[in-house]
Design an enzyme around this catalytic site. Structure first.
Site, PDB file in Angstrom:
ATOM      1  N   LYS A 127       0.846  -1.212   0.000  1.00 12.64           N
ATOM      2  CA  LYS A 127       0.000   0.000   0.000  1.00 12.64           C
ATOM      3  C   LYS A 127       0.875   1.254   0.000  1.00 12.64           C
ATOM      4  O   LYS A 127       0.646   2.180  -0.784  1.00 12.64           O
ATOM      5  CB  LYS A 127      -0.931  -0.006   1.226  1.00 12.64           C
ATOM      6  CG  LYS A 127      -2.049  -1.034   1.103  1.00 12.64           C
ATOM      7  CD  LYS A 127      -2.879  -1.184   2.372  1.00 12.64           C
ATOM      8  CE  LYS A 127      -3.878  -2.310   2.189  1.00 12.64           C
ATOM      9  NZ  LYS A 127      -4.803  -2.503   3.299  1.00 12.64           N
ATOM     10  N   GLN A 172      -4.487  -1.082   9.275  1.00 12.31           N
ATOM     11  CA  GLN A 172      -4.492  -2.459   8.760  1.00 12.31           C
ATOM     12  C   GLN A 172      -5.132  -3.404   9.781  1.00 12.31           C
ATOM     13  O   GLN A 172      -4.823  -3.340  10.971  1.00 12.31           O
ATOM     14  CB  GLN A 172      -3.046  -2.884   8.446  1.00 12.31           C
ATOM     15  CG  GLN A 172      -2.913  -4.210   7.753  1.00 12.31           C
ATOM     16  CD  GLN A 172      -3.515  -4.226   6.345  1.00 12.31           C
ATOM     17  OE1 GLN A 172      -3.630  -3.189   5.691  1.00 12.31           O
ATOM     18  NE2 GLN A 172      -3.926  -5.387   5.897  1.00 12.31           N
ATOM     19  N   ASP A 195     -10.965   3.300   3.922  1.00 12.65           N
ATOM     20  CA  ASP A 195     -11.338   1.882   3.997  1.00 12.65           C
ATOM     21  C   ASP A 195     -12.863   1.720   3.914  1.00 12.65           C
ATOM     22  O   ASP A 195     -13.357   0.616   3.690  1.00 12.65           O
ATOM     23  CB  ASP A 195     -10.862   1.313   5.336  1.00 12.65           C
ATOM     24  CG  ASP A 195      -9.831   0.203   5.180  1.00 12.65           C
ATOM     25  OD1 ASP A 195      -9.778  -0.408   4.103  1.00 12.65           O
ATOM     26  OD2 ASP A 195      -9.097  -0.040   6.156  1.00 12.65           O
TER      27      ASP A 195
HETATM   28  N1  LIG Z   1      -7.761  -2.106   6.868  1.00 12.33           N
HETATM   29  C1  LIG Z   1      -7.852  -3.182   6.067  1.00 12.33           C
HETATM   30  N2  LIG Z   1      -7.352  -4.348   6.473  1.00 12.33           N
HETATM   31  C2  LIG Z   1      -7.467  -5.425   5.647  1.00 12.33           C
HETATM   32  C3  LIG Z   1      -8.066  -5.321   4.370  1.00 12.33           C
HETATM   33  C4  LIG Z   1      -8.585  -4.063   3.984  1.00 12.33           C
HETATM   34  O1  LIG Z   1      -9.175  -3.888   2.881  1.00 12.33           O
HETATM   35  N3  LIG Z   1      -8.460  -3.022   4.857  1.00 12.33           N
HETATM   36  N4  LIG Z   1      -8.075  -6.396   3.499  1.00 12.33           N
HETATM   37  C5  LIG Z   1      -7.324  -7.589   3.810  1.00 12.33           C
HETATM   38  C6  LIG Z   1      -5.920  -7.682   3.310  1.00 12.33           C
HETATM   39  N5  LIG Z   1      -5.544  -6.899   2.118  1.00 12.33           N
HETATM   40  C7  LIG Z   1      -5.403  -5.575   2.248  1.00 12.33           C
HETATM   41  O2  LIG Z   1      -5.245  -5.008   3.282  1.00 12.33           O
HETATM   42  C8  LIG Z   1      -5.143  -7.532   0.902  1.00 12.33           C
HETATM   43  C9  LIG Z   1      -5.247  -8.888   0.733  1.00 12.33           C
HETATM   44  C10 LIG Z   1      -4.758  -9.499  -0.434  1.00 12.33           C
HETATM   45  C11 LIG Z   1      -4.167  -8.757  -1.427  1.00 12.33           C
HETATM   46  C12 LIG Z   1      -3.568  -9.377  -2.644  1.00 12.33           C
HETATM   47  O3  LIG Z   1      -3.185  -8.678  -3.562  1.00 12.33           O
HETATM   48  N6  LIG Z   1      -3.428 -10.700  -2.680  1.00 12.33           N
HETATM   49  C13 LIG Z   1      -2.742 -11.376  -3.751  1.00 12.33           C
HETATM   50  C14 LIG Z   1      -1.988 -12.571  -3.208  1.00 12.33           C
HETATM   51  C15 LIG Z   1      -0.944 -12.137  -2.230  1.00 12.33           C
HETATM   52  C16 LIG Z   1      -0.085 -13.288  -1.708  1.00 12.33           C
HETATM   53  O4  LIG Z   1       0.656 -13.867  -2.495  1.00 12.33           O
HETATM   54  O5  LIG Z   1      -0.167 -13.553  -0.494  1.00 12.33           O
HETATM   55  C17 LIG Z   1      -3.746 -11.870  -4.797  1.00 12.33           C
HETATM   56  O6  LIG Z   1      -4.894 -12.182  -4.428  1.00 12.33           O
HETATM   57  O7  LIG Z   1      -3.362 -11.922  -5.952  1.00 12.33           O
HETATM   58  C18 LIG Z   1      -4.081  -7.392  -1.266  1.00 12.33           C
HETATM   59  C19 LIG Z   1      -4.555  -6.795  -0.110  1.00 12.33           C
HETATM   60  C20 LIG Z   1      -7.243  -7.817   5.318  1.00 12.33           C
HETATM   61  N7  LIG Z   1      -6.981  -6.623   6.035  1.00 12.33           N
END
Ligand SMILES: Nc1nc2c(c(=O)[nH]1)N[C@@H](CN(C=O)c1ccc(C(=O)N[C@@H](CCC(=O)O)C(=O)O)cc1)CN2
Length: 299
Positions: free
Chosen positions: A53, A97, A120
């Site tokens: 991020k 987060q 968020d």
């Molecule tokens: N305050 C927040 N916390 C969390 C959120 C949120 O939207 N706001 N969401 C999730 C985690 N998250 C962002 O924070 C998030 C999860 C996954 C990905 C992502 O790009 N995943 C990849 C794979 C990554 C890997 O290899 O592990 C994919 O799906 O291609 C981005 C952001 C929980 N907390």
């Protein structure tokens, strides 16, 4: 075989547009968008997401601030930092987060964020605006907002006449997703662990969104022919075939089975996940436009 919905490429397009619109905003004499990302503790996955991020914010040309805080800090100390960020005119977006350590009340922290900086979209004010269709000024949670953009790529913006089934009723994904689909004129059903005959219900869906956090729960025979399948799940499971102790990521949908019947489907990884970070940038940009008294750009 279903069309693969390439979330990584759509997310890159969103980030490119945010970058261009940041330049336009500054040419209008406004300050650059500012994003503060707050992480408490050392959860390894959270560290990766937060780093991504902050990095993407810099790539967009934002003023990017990261607060990396110890797991032992008190709720009061965290609330004081939120108060400072709320008062900082250089910050348009604040993201804490999740998950937070157990001794900190996440609900209390989220409600302490100024609604106009809640990129968020978790504050009650933004939840209420989404629920009542005040979309000009609402911040929509990033994962459902990103999922919706992917659906629009396949189905267009007006989903009149289509049935949508959202499997999962979380505040972060399931409920806002249902509201977005409703706002796009879908007929929406929200299913959950107490729903009777989930498979039969899922088979009625022209748009099927899986957000339950259970690896490959949605099977191929749950999918209506031609359906658009959005897999929000990101589950790490053991992968002994890759070697001892190795793991791999799977979604909430059994991809290989579902792709035989669906019209279009998101993969995991590379589907909804990348959209989450891209939409955070879009929300921060929107906050900066609104703070400058300008109409927010659409995505
Ligand atoms: N305050 C927040 N916390 C969390 C959120 C949120 O939207 N706001 N969401 C999730 C985690 N998250 C962002 O924070 C998030 C999860 C996954 C990905 C992502 O790009 N995943 C990849 C794979 C990554 C890997 O290899 O592990 C994919 O799906 O291609 C981005 C952001 C929980 N907390």
């Amino acid at each position: 075989m279903a069309e693969l919905i390439d979330g990584k490429s759509v997310a890159e397009g969103v980030v490119r547009r945010v970058k261009a619109l940041t330049i336009e905003l500054m040419e209008k004499g406004a300050q650059k968008p500012g994003l503060a990302v707050v992480i408490v503790g050392e959860d390894p996955a959270s560290q990766v997401y937060v780093a991504s991020k902050s990095r993407t914010a810099k790539e967009c040309g934002f003023h990017s601030v990261q607060h990396t805080l110890p797991a032992e800090m008190s709720e009061q100390e965290l609330l004081a930092i939120i108060g400072e960020l709320n008062a900082d005119p250089g910050i348009n977006g604040i993201l804490v987060q999740l998950p937070l350590p157990g001794h900190i009340d996440a609900g209390k922290v989220i409600q302490a964020i100024a609604p106009q900086k809640d990129v968020d979209g978790f504050h009650f004010i933004n939840v209420g605006k989404l629920g009542t269709g005040e979309l000009e000024t609402a911040f929509v949670p990033c994962t459902p907002a990103g999922s919706m953009l992917l659906i629009e790529r396949v189905r267009g913006k007006d989903l009149s006449g289509l049935n949508a089934v959202v499997v999962g009723r979380s505040n972060i994904v399931g409920k806002p997703m249902a509201n977005l689909l409703l706002a796009a004129n879908c007929t929406v059903t929200v299913a959950h662990s107490r729903t009777k005959d989930l498979a039969a219900l899922a088979r009625t869906a022209d748009i099927l969104v899986a957000a339950v956090g259970r690896p490959e729960m949605v099977r191929g025979d749950w999918v209506k022919p031609g359906a658009t399948v959005i897999d929000v799940g990101i589950n790490r499971i053991a992968a002994p075939e890759k070697g001892e102790g190795k793991t791999r990521l799977v979604g909430d949908v059994a991809y290989a089975e579902a792709a035989k019947t669906a019209g279009a489907i998101t993969p995991v990884p590379g589907g909804v996940g990348p959209m989450t970070i891209a939409m955070l940038m879009a929300n921060t940009l929107a906050s900066a436009y609104l703070a400058a008294g300008l109409k927010r750009p659409s995505f």
